[in-house]
Write an enzyme that holds these catalytic residues in place. Structure first.
Site, short mmCIF file in Angstrom:
data_model
loop_
_atom_site.label_atom_id
_atom_site.label_comp_id
_atom_site.label_asym_id
_atom_site.label_seq_id
_atom_site.Cartn_x
_atom_site.Cartn_y
_atom_site.Cartn_z
N ASP A 192 0.89 -1.16 0.00
CA ASP A 192 0.00 0.00 0.00
C ASP A 192 0.93 1.21 0.00
OD1 ASP A 192 -1.51 2.22 0.73
OD2 ASP A 192 -2.89 1.03 1.92
N HIS A 193 1.02 1.89 -1.12
CA HIS A 193 2.07 2.91 -1.21
C HIS A 193 1.82 4.09 -0.27
CE1 HIS A 193 -0.58 5.05 -4.02
NE2 HIS A 193 0.18 6.11 -3.85
N HIS A 255 -6.02 2.52 1.02
CA HIS A 255 -5.20 3.61 1.57
C HIS A 255 -5.87 4.29 2.78
CE1 HIS A 255 -3.07 2.96 -2.07
NE2 HIS A 255 -3.82 3.70 -2.86
#
Ligand code: BG6
Length: 509
Positions: A192-193, A255
Site C-alpha cells: 500500500d504505497h 489507503h
C-alpha cells in the site's frame, strides 16, 4: 520498519534477485525503477543483486537496458550517477512472455538459475507483481509449479502484490485462498504505497514518540477526525480500470482505511511486524459494517461533471477515454464511520476522497473538544475554532497544531495561532518516490507496513455493504459536482448534520 527517511546508514537489503512482472508498465518506469535506483544510491540495495523484468512485449536484455536507461533519465527523483547506473543496468535482464503460458515460468526459472550462477547470488528472490489483478493468482500459481516459491533456510522467496486485492469481499477471499494454497502468508507482501509516505509513517512516531499526545488521544479530548484525500487529476488513461472500480475501491478500501487505523490504533507492543498489524486490524474490526439505512444516512457518492481546474476547462468523467458515457461509477465519496471501541465510541471519523477536486491534498485533521468552561465569554469562544491538529501528508509534508493565544492589546481577544512544523524546514527532504521504504522493508523481511490478509478482509467487510446498497440504488443525480470543486453539496450536509464542517487547511499558506 524504517520510521524515518532512509539515509543509507541502515544495513543494505539481503543479496537477491528481483523479478518485476509488468516490466513495461507505467508503475515500473515511474515508481519502481526510480525507487530501486534511489536505494542503490543510498547503498541500501544489496551490492550483489540482479533484476529481471518480465512482460509480454518482445525485447531482449540489451534493448531492455537501453529502455530503462532512457526511462531513468526521465523519471529519476535524484541526479543519476553514471557509474552507479551502469552497474544497475548491467545487472538488469529481460524476459518476454505471456503470463498465461507455463513456458514463461519455465524460461524464467532457467534464466534465474543462469543469473544466480553468473553473479554468485544466493537463492533469495523478490517477485514484484506490477500486473493487472486478474494475474495475481495465476502468476503465483505458475511460480509455485516451477518451484520458484519454495523457501529454504538460506533462500527466501517474497512476493509483493499491488492493489487492488480483490474487487469485493468474495473475490478477495477467493484470491487469498488461491495464494495460500501456494505460498505462506509470511511470503506475501501486500503493498500500500500510502504506508510508504513519510508523514503517514510519522503518525506512529508522533503518537508514540511523544508523551504529550497519547494521553489525550481518545474520546474524552477528541471530538472528531477527518481524513481527506483530494486529487485534482481525473482518471487520466486509466478509465477502463477506474470505471470498474470507483473511488471507494480505489482509495477507501485500502489507503484511507489503513491511514485511519494508524490514527486510531492502540499502542502496539513493539514497532515492527505483527504487533502493529494486530492493532491495526482491531480498529477495522471495531468499525461495524453499516445497515442499509445507515449507509443512506452516512455516505455520499459523487461523480464529476465538466469544470475548471487551474484555469483550464476539463471534461466530465463520462467523457473520459474508456469510460462508459452512462457510467454510474463514483469518483467522489464521503462517509462518516464510527470506531466502536472504548477509545473512540461516539467520535465520528469523516473521510472523503475524490478525483478532480479543488486541490491536491491529503490531510488528517484531529479536532479537539472545546474547553469545558467558556472562561473568556461565549462571544469570544464562539469566534474561535477548538484546537485542531492537522497532519499534512501531501503535497507539503508537515504538522500544524492550532492553539489559541491572546491578541496583544487592552481587551481580551483570542486568535487561532498555527504552530507549523514543515518537513521542508526539518532537514533533507528525501528524493523518495514512496516505494523505497517498502521495497527495502521487503528485502529485509519486515512486513510491518504491508497489509496482512485479515486487515484486507476487515476493510472489505466495511466497504462491501456500502457498494451493495449503491449498486442496488442507482444514483439519480450523477454527475453531481463540477470538476474543480470540493464534491457534491450533500458531502457538506453530511458533516454539517453532526455539527462539523470540512477543513481545507494548507501548510505555509
Ligand atoms: C492509487 C490509485 O492507488 O493512488 C490512484 O489507484 C490514485 O487512482 C493514487 O491516483 C493516488 O496516489 P498518490 O500517491 O498520488 O496520492
Amino acid at each position: 520498519m524504517s520510521t524515518k527517511p532512509l539515509t543509507g546508514h541502515e544495513t543494505p537489503g539481503d543479496p537477491c534477485c528481483i523479478v518485476v512482472f509488468g516490466a513495461s508498465g507505467d508503475l515500473t518506469k515511474r515508481k519502481l525503477m526510480p525507487a530501486l535506483y534511489n536505494l542503490k544510491a543510498l547503498k541500501l540495495l544489496p551490492e550483489n543483486f540482479a533484476l529481471i523484468g518480465v512482460a509480454v512485449t518482445e525485447s531482449n536484455d540489451d534493448q531492455y537496458r537501453e529502455k530503462i536507461t532512457s526511462d531513468i533519465k526521465q523519471f529519476a527523483t535524484r541526479e543519476v550517477d553514471n557509474a552507479e547506473w551502469d552497474d544497475f543496468a548491467k545487472r538488469s535482464y529481460y524476459l518476454s512472455g505471456d503470463f498465461n503460458s507455463p513456458d514463461t515460468f519455465k524460461n524464467l526459472s532457467l534464466k534465474i538459475a543462469e543469473i544466480q550462477k553468473q553473479w554468485a547470488l544466493p537463492g533469495n528472490i523478490l517477485f514484484y507483481l506490477a500486473v493487472a489483478p486478474s494475474f495475481f493468482g495465476k502468476v503465483v500459481e505458475q511460480l509455485s509449479l516451477v518451484g520458484l516459491t519454495t523457501e529454504s533456510d538460506d533462500a527466501w522467496k517474497r512476493i509483493i502484490i499491488e492493489k487492488p486485492f480483490g474487487h469485493d469481499l468474495a473475490s478477495a477471499r477467493a484470491l487469498n485462498a488461491t495464494l495460500s494454497e501456494r505460498v505462506k502468508e509470511s511470503q506475501i507482501y501486500r503493498i500500500d504505497h500510502y504506508l510508504g509516505k513519510e508523514t503517514v509513517q510519522n503518525i506512529m512516531v508522533f503518537r508514540f514518540g511523544n508523551s504529550v499526545f497519547e494521553p489525550i488521544w481518545n474520546r474524552r479530548y477528541i471530538d472528531y477526525v477527518q481524513i481527506t484525500v483530494g486529487e485534482q487529476l481525473g482518471v487520466e488513461l486509466r478509465g477502463g480500470y477506474y470505471d470498474q472500480s470507483g473511488v471507494t475501491r480505489d482509495m477507501v478500501q485500502n489507503h484511507i482505511l489503513s491511514v485511519l487505523s494508524l490514527v486510531a490504533m492502540e499502542p502496539p507492543a513493539s514497532i515492527s511486524g505483527d504487533s502493529v498489524r494486530n492493532e491495526k486490524v482491531k480498529v477495522l474490526e471495531a468499525i461495524r459494517p453499516m445497515e442499509p439505512e445507515e449507509i443512506l444516512a452516512n455516505t455520499v457518492r459523487g461523480q464529476y461533471g465538466p469544470g475548471i481546474i487551474d484555469g483550464k476547462t476539463v471534461p466530465g468523467y463520462r467523457s473520459e477515454p474508456n469510460v462508459n458515457p452512462l457510467s454510474n461509477t463514483e469518483t467522489f465519496v464521503a462517509m462518516k464511520l464510527m470506531v466502536e471501541n472504548w477509545r473512540w465510541a461516539d467520535v465520528p471519523f469523516f473521510i472523503r476522497s475524490g478525483k478532480r477536486l479543488a486541490a491536491h491534498t491529503t490531510q488528517i485533521v484531529i479536532g479537539f473538544r472545546r474547553t469545558p468552561l467558556l472562561l473568556f465569554g461565549k462571544d469570544v469562544e464562539d469566534n474561535i475554532m477548538p484546537n485542531r491538529l492537522v497532519i499534512h501528508v501531501q503535497p507539503d509534508e508537515g504538522i500544524t497544531m492550532d492553539i489559541h493565544a491572546k491578541r496583544p492589546g487592552p481587551r481580551v481577544a483570542i486568535a487561532n495561532v498555527p504552530l507549523d512544523f514543515s518537513y521542508k524546514d526539518f532537514g533533507e527532504t528525501s528524493a523518495a518516490t514512496g516505494y523505497e521504504t517498502l521495497l527495502y522493508d521487503c528485502m529485509i523481511g519486515d512486513m510491518t507496513l504491508f497489509h496482512r490478509y485479515d486487515s484486507v478482509d476487515a476493510s472489505w467487510r466495511i466497504v462491501d455493504p456500502i457498494l451493495d446498497v449503491w449498486q442496488a440504488l442507482h444514483p439519480r443525480d450523477f454527475p453531481n459536482y463540477a470538476a474543480g470543486t470540493w464534491g457534491p453539496e450533500a458531502a457538506d450536509k453530511l458533516i454539517e448534520k453532526s455539527g462539523h464542517s470540512w477543513h481545507h487547511y494548507f501548510l505555509n499558506k
